[in-house]
Design a protein around this motif. Structure first.
Motif, PDB file in Angstrom:
ATOM      1  N   VAL A  74       0.994  -1.186   0.106  1.00 45.05           N
ATOM      2  CA  VAL A  74      -0.060   0.043   0.081  1.00 45.05           C
ATOM      3  C   VAL A  74       0.921   1.450   0.037  1.00 45.05           C
ATOM      4  CG1 VAL A  74      -1.778  -1.080   1.316  1.00 45.05           C
ATOM      5  CG2 VAL A  74       0.081   0.050   2.550  1.00 45.05           C
ATOM      6  N   LEU A  75       0.221   2.303  -0.455  1.00 46.27           N
ATOM      7  CA  LEU A  75       0.731   3.681  -0.339  1.00 46.27           C
ATOM      8  C   LEU A  75      -0.375   4.575   0.192  1.00 46.27           C
ATOM      9  CD1 LEU A  75       2.921   4.294  -3.443  1.00 46.27           C
ATOM     10  CD2 LEU A  75       3.838   3.638  -1.310  1.00 46.27           C
ATOM     11  N   PHE A  76      -0.129   5.528   1.169  1.00 45.92           N
ATOM     12  CA  PHE A  76      -1.102   6.176   1.814  1.00 45.92           C
ATOM     13  C   PHE A  76      -0.494   7.675   1.562  1.00 45.92           C
ATOM     14  CE2 PHE A  76      -2.908   7.857   6.183  1.00 45.92           C
ATOM     15  CZ  PHE A  76      -3.791   8.642   5.559  1.00 45.92           C
ATOM     16  N   PHE A  77      -1.362   8.659   0.704  1.00 45.02           N
ATOM     17  CA  PHE A  77      -0.718  10.018   0.709  1.00 45.02           C
ATOM     18  C   PHE A  77      -1.660  10.740   1.416  1.00 45.02           C
ATOM     19  CE2 PHE A  77       0.134   7.611  -3.214  1.00 45.02           C
ATOM     20  CZ  PHE A  77       1.273   8.258  -3.575  1.00 45.02           C
ATOM     21  N   HIS A  78      -0.938  11.793   2.332  1.00 46.72           N
ATOM     22  CA  HIS A  78      -1.936  12.451   3.318  1.00 46.72           C
ATOM     23  C   HIS A  78      -0.910  13.765   3.547  1.00 46.72           C
ATOM     24  CE1 HIS A  78      -3.913  13.017   7.050  1.00 46.72           C
ATOM     25  NE2 HIS A  78      -2.812  12.818   7.834  1.00 46.72           N
ATOM     26  N   THR A  79      -1.745  14.858   3.787  1.00 46.96           N
ATOM     27  CA  THR A  79      -0.957  16.001   4.112  1.00 46.96           C
ATOM     28  C   THR A  79      -0.872  16.463   5.544  1.00 46.96           C
ATOM     29  OG1 THR A  79      -2.596  17.379   3.419  1.00 46.96           O
ATOM     30  CG2 THR A  79      -1.169  17.153   1.747  1.00 46.96           C
ATOM     31  N   GLY A  80      -1.288  15.605   6.455  1.00 48.87           N
ATOM     32  CA  GLY A  80      -1.220  15.996   7.941  1.00 48.87           C
ATOM     33  C   GLY A  80      -2.495  16.755   8.519  1.00 48.87           C
ATOM     34  N   GLY A  81      -2.215  16.660   9.756  1.00 46.29           N
ATOM     35  CA  GLY A  81      -3.520  17.378  10.566  1.00 46.29           C
ATOM     36  C   GLY A  81      -3.289  19.074  10.458  1.00 46.29           C
ATOM     37  N   HIS A  82      -4.515  19.510  10.908  1.00 45.10           N
ATOM     38  CA  HIS A  82      -4.397  20.930  11.061  1.00 45.10           C
ATOM     39  C   HIS A  82      -5.610  21.390  11.860  1.00 45.10           C
ATOM     40  CE1 HIS A  82      -7.816  20.403   8.271  1.00 45.10           C
ATOM     41  NE2 HIS A  82      -7.025  19.741   7.422  1.00 45.10           N
ATOM     42  N   PRO A  83      -5.857  22.906  12.329  1.00 43.25           N
ATOM     43  CA  PRO A  83      -6.733  22.927  13.163  1.00 43.25           C
ATOM     44  C   PRO A  83      -8.330  23.005  12.808  1.00 43.25           C
ATOM     45  CG  PRO A  83      -4.993  24.751  13.068  1.00 43.25           C
ATOM     46  CD  PRO A  83      -4.697  23.798  11.925  1.00 43.25           C
ATOM     47  N   ASP A  84      -8.575  22.557  11.532  1.00 44.72           N
ATOM     48  CA  ASP A  84      -9.796  22.472  11.080  1.00 44.72           C
ATOM     49  C   ASP A  84     -10.268  21.034  10.925  1.00 44.72           C
ATOM     50  OD1 ASP A  84     -10.156  25.246  10.507  1.00 44.72           O
ATOM     51  OD2 ASP A  84      -9.125  25.074   8.878  1.00 44.72           O
ATOM     52  N   TYR A  85      -9.147  19.932  11.307  1.00 38.81           N
ATOM     53  CA  TYR A  85      -9.485  18.642  11.335  1.00 38.81           C
ATOM     54  C   TYR A  85     -10.526  18.309  12.188  1.00 38.81           C
ATOM     55  CZ  TYR A  85      -9.040  13.701  12.482  1.00 38.81           C
ATOM     56  OH  TYR A  85      -9.092  12.275  12.379  1.00 38.81           O
ATOM     57  N   HIS A  86     -11.806  17.703  11.374  1.00 39.90           N
ATOM     58  CA  HIS A  86     -12.960  17.125  12.353  1.00 39.90           C
ATOM     59  C   HIS A  86     -13.640  18.418  12.859  1.00 39.90           C
ATOM     60  CE1 HIS A  86     -12.496  12.651  12.261  1.00 39.90           C
ATOM     61  NE2 HIS A  86     -12.378  13.043  11.292  1.00 39.90           N
ATOM     62  N   MET A  87     -13.657  19.623  12.288  1.00 37.27           N
ATOM     63  CA  MET A  87     -14.212  20.626  12.741  1.00 37.27           C
ATOM     64  C   MET A  87     -15.123  21.287  11.816  1.00 37.27           C
ATOM     65  SD  MET A  87     -13.029  21.850  15.920  1.00 37.27           S
ATOM     66  CE  MET A  87     -12.969  23.431  15.893  1.00 37.27           C
ATOM     67  N   PRO A  88     -16.139  22.032  12.168  1.00 40.20           N
ATOM     68  CA  PRO A  88     -16.923  22.529  11.124  1.00 40.20           C
ATOM     69  C   PRO A  88     -16.436  23.566  10.010  1.00 40.20           C
ATOM     70  CG  PRO A  88     -17.872  22.795  13.244  1.00 40.20           C
ATOM     71  CD  PRO A  88     -16.643  22.294  13.442  1.00 40.20           C
ATOM     72  N   THR A  89     -15.277  23.905  10.361  1.00 40.95           N
ATOM     73  CA  THR A  89     -14.459  25.224   9.580  1.00 40.95           C
ATOM     74  C   THR A  89     -13.462  24.171   8.335  1.00 40.95           C
ATOM     75  OG1 THR A  89     -12.747  24.912  11.308  1.00 40.95           O
ATOM     76  CG2 THR A  89     -14.451  26.669  11.541  1.00 40.95           C
ATOM     77  N   ASP A  90     -13.806  23.060   8.348  1.00 36.26           N
ATOM     78  CA  ASP A  90     -13.061  22.328   7.005  1.00 36.26           C
ATOM     79  C   ASP A  90     -13.528  22.568   5.870  1.00 36.26           C
ATOM     80  OD1 ASP A  90     -11.271  20.898   5.463  1.00 36.26           O
ATOM     81  OD2 ASP A  90     -12.068  18.850   6.497  1.00 36.26           O
ATOM     82  N   ASP A  91     -13.386  23.984   5.253  1.00 37.47           N
ATOM     83  CA  ASP A  91     -14.317  24.135   4.240  1.00 37.47           C
ATOM     84  C   ASP A  91     -13.257  24.357   2.557  1.00 37.47           C
ATOM     85  OD1 ASP A  91     -16.554  24.686   5.505  1.00 37.47           O
ATOM     86  OD2 ASP A  91     -15.684  26.496   6.636  1.00 37.47           O
ATOM     87  N   PRO A  92     -14.059  24.564   1.559  1.00 37.14           N
ATOM     88  CA  PRO A  92     -13.404  24.414   0.436  1.00 37.14           C
ATOM     89  C   PRO A  92     -12.250  25.581   0.086  1.00 37.14           C
ATOM     90  CG  PRO A  92     -15.840  23.922   0.014  1.00 37.14           C
ATOM     91  CD  PRO A  92     -15.684  24.175   1.549  1.00 37.14           C
ATOM     92  N   GLU A  93     -12.807  26.516   0.565  1.00 38.03           N
ATOM     93  CA  GLU A  93     -11.839  27.773   0.437  1.00 38.03           C
ATOM     94  C   GLU A  93     -10.603  27.675   1.144  1.00 38.03           C
ATOM     95  OE1 GLU A  93     -15.098  29.287   3.856  1.00 38.03           O
ATOM     96  OE2 GLU A  93     -14.796  28.064   1.747  1.00 38.03           O
ATOM     97  N   LYS A  94     -10.386  26.871   2.027  1.00 39.18           N
ATOM     98  CA  LYS A  94      -9.065  26.610   2.737  1.00 39.18           C
ATOM     99  C   LYS A  94      -8.207  25.624   2.006  1.00 39.18           C
ATOM    100  CE  LYS A  94     -10.670  28.022   7.143  1.00 39.18           C
ATOM    101  NZ  LYS A  94     -11.041  27.670   8.639  1.00 39.18           N
ATOM    102  N   ILE A  95      -8.627  25.004   0.987  1.00 34.68           N
ATOM    103  CA  ILE A  95      -7.745  23.942   0.306  1.00 34.68           C
ATOM    104  C   ILE A  95      -6.679  24.494  -0.566  1.00 34.68           C
ATOM    105  CG2 ILE A  95      -7.903  22.215  -1.702  1.00 34.68           C
ATOM    106  CD1 ILE A  95      -9.396  21.178   0.820  1.00 34.68           C
ATOM    107  N   ASN A  96      -5.505  24.109  -0.427  1.00 33.98           N
ATOM    108  CA  ASN A  96      -4.623  24.391  -1.210  1.00 33.98           C
ATOM    109  C   ASN A  96      -4.695  23.892  -2.629  1.00 33.98           C
ATOM    110  OD1 ASN A  96      -1.961  24.768  -2.516  1.00 33.98           O
ATOM    111  ND2 ASN A  96      -0.616  24.598  -0.702  1.00 33.98           N
ATOM    112  N   TYR A  97      -5.121  24.452  -3.742  1.00 34.12           N
ATOM    113  CA  TYR A  97      -5.541  23.733  -4.768  1.00 34.12           C
ATOM    114  C   TYR A  97      -4.339  23.260  -5.606  1.00 34.12           C
ATOM    115  CZ  TYR A  97     -10.486  24.285  -3.827  1.00 34.12           C
ATOM    116  OH  TYR A  97     -11.608  24.023  -3.177  1.00 34.12           O
ATOM    117  N   SER A  98      -3.285  24.249  -5.530  1.00 28.01           N
ATOM    118  CA  SER A  98      -2.161  23.913  -6.316  1.00 28.01           C
ATOM    119  C   SER A  98      -1.280  22.843  -5.825  1.00 28.01           C
ATOM    120  CB  SER A  98      -1.078  25.312  -6.468  1.00 28.01           C
ATOM    121  OG  SER A  98      -0.699  25.653  -5.148  1.00 28.01           O
ATOM    122  N   GLY A  99      -1.270  22.967  -4.470  1.00 30.22           N
ATOM    123  CA  GLY A  99      -0.577  21.653  -3.705  1.00 30.22           C
ATOM    124  C   GLY A  99      -1.433  20.367  -4.204  1.00 30.22           C
TER     125      GLY A  99
END
Length: 316
Positions: A263-288
């Motif tokens: 297996v390989l698992f691709f993951h950019t790590g945790g952040h303050p919005d993890y499992h919060m109501p604030t994990d919204d589309p505008e916070k995505i790093n789209y180029s990344g």
């Protein structure tokens, strides 16, 4: 001489830009479209068993159909199962859920599985919210895991439209009920619609939308086959990456690792919005995010240079 110099410079610049263009496998507009749909307030957090998570399943299935992929569920593209909410007491503790499964047949003896889960926490009633006041609030799950589903759909689009007959087949799976304990991937590996001994490896995407450019993306499971280091040779993505040895982890690749599949698992790590109501589309790093998808294409393309089965090894 000046005209010749300018001409040569322009040709060199054109060549560089052309090479950069070739390396762009993903479509940023489609990536953003998928995330904006799946993580909109109208989807109410895609909680397992909700009518909105079934809308998300319909969206994924329709896209697979558009790509003319073969259904490989138990009923069309669907593999249905019951999922139990065990973290909190709720009246509807047993909920219906689906894996959405599509097959790209290249006539090969072995298959690569590419997966991502599409469920999230809904409005916080099923547990796991990090917000102490989060019950009743929509948890959009843009990073977790609309980002991974966008990656799944982009890889499905790329490999089904590149007009190449690859050395492996592809099985694209959008897993349900991951947030309740990897239930969808566990169900698939216990009730496979493709024999597990025909799977050469599994690539999983979960939370790939919040890349820190200085840190890079984690590639977990690097130790699950002796072939992975060889496959990664010569790959120079536009983003940084680092590897983790173990095949176990908090996402769906674990279910395949436990069945002796690399297996390989691709993951950019945790952040303050993890499992919060604030994990919204505008916070995505789209180029990344598109950089990660392009990186995965490079890894898969190196896998496709061979046709033998990857040798599995335990990491603990």
């Amino acid at each position: 001489m000046i005209k010749l110099y300018i001409k040569c410079t322009l040709l060199t610049l054109f060549s560089v830009l052309s090479l950069q263009g070739i390396a762009q496998y993903s479509n940023p507009e489609l990536v953003k479209k998928h995330i904006n749909y799946l993580a909109s307030d109208k989807m109410k957090g895609r909680g397992t068993g909700s009518k909105e998570v079934f809308k998300a399943a319909d969206y994924i299935e329709k896209y697979f159909k558009t790509l003319k992929l073969q259904p490989l569920g138990e009923k069309g593209f669907r593999q249905s199962f019951d999922a139990k909410v065990w973290k909190v007491k709720v009246s509807d503790s047993i909920r219906k859920a689906d894996n959405i499964i599509a097959f790209l047949d290249n006539g090969a003896p072995l298959t690569i599985v590419i997966g991502a889960h599409y469920d999230h926490l809904g409005t916080g009633h099923q547990g796991s919210s990090k917000d102490s006041l989060g019950v009743g609030k929509i948890h959009n799950g843009a990073d977790d895991n609309a980002s991974g589903v966008a990656g799944l759909l982009e890889l499905a689009r790329y490999y089904s439209t590149n007009n190449l007959k690859e050395s492996y087949n592809f099985l694209f799976i959008a897993f349900g009920a991951e947030e309740l304990g990897l239930i969808g991937s566990k169900y698939f590996t216990e009730h496979p619609t493709l024999p597990l001994d025909k799977i050469t490896g599994m690539l999983n995407m979960d939370m790939i939308g919040r890349l820190n450019p200085e840190q890079g993306v984690a590639v977990i499971g690097y130790g699950t086959s002796k072939k992975w280091p060889e496959i990664f040779e010569g790959i120079t993505p536009k983003i940084k990456f680092y590897t983790g040895h173990d095949g176990n982890g908090g996402s769906d690749q674990t279910s395949f690792y436990k069945k002796n599949i690399p297996v390989l698992f691709f993951h950019t790590g945790g952040h303050p919005d993890y499992h919060m109501p604030t994990d919204d589309p505008e916070k995505i790093n789209y180029s990344g995010l598109t950089g990660i998808i392009d990186f995965e294409v490079m890894v898969i393309n190196n896998m496709l240079k061979q046709s033998e089965k990857l040798e599995f090894q335990f990491t603990n």
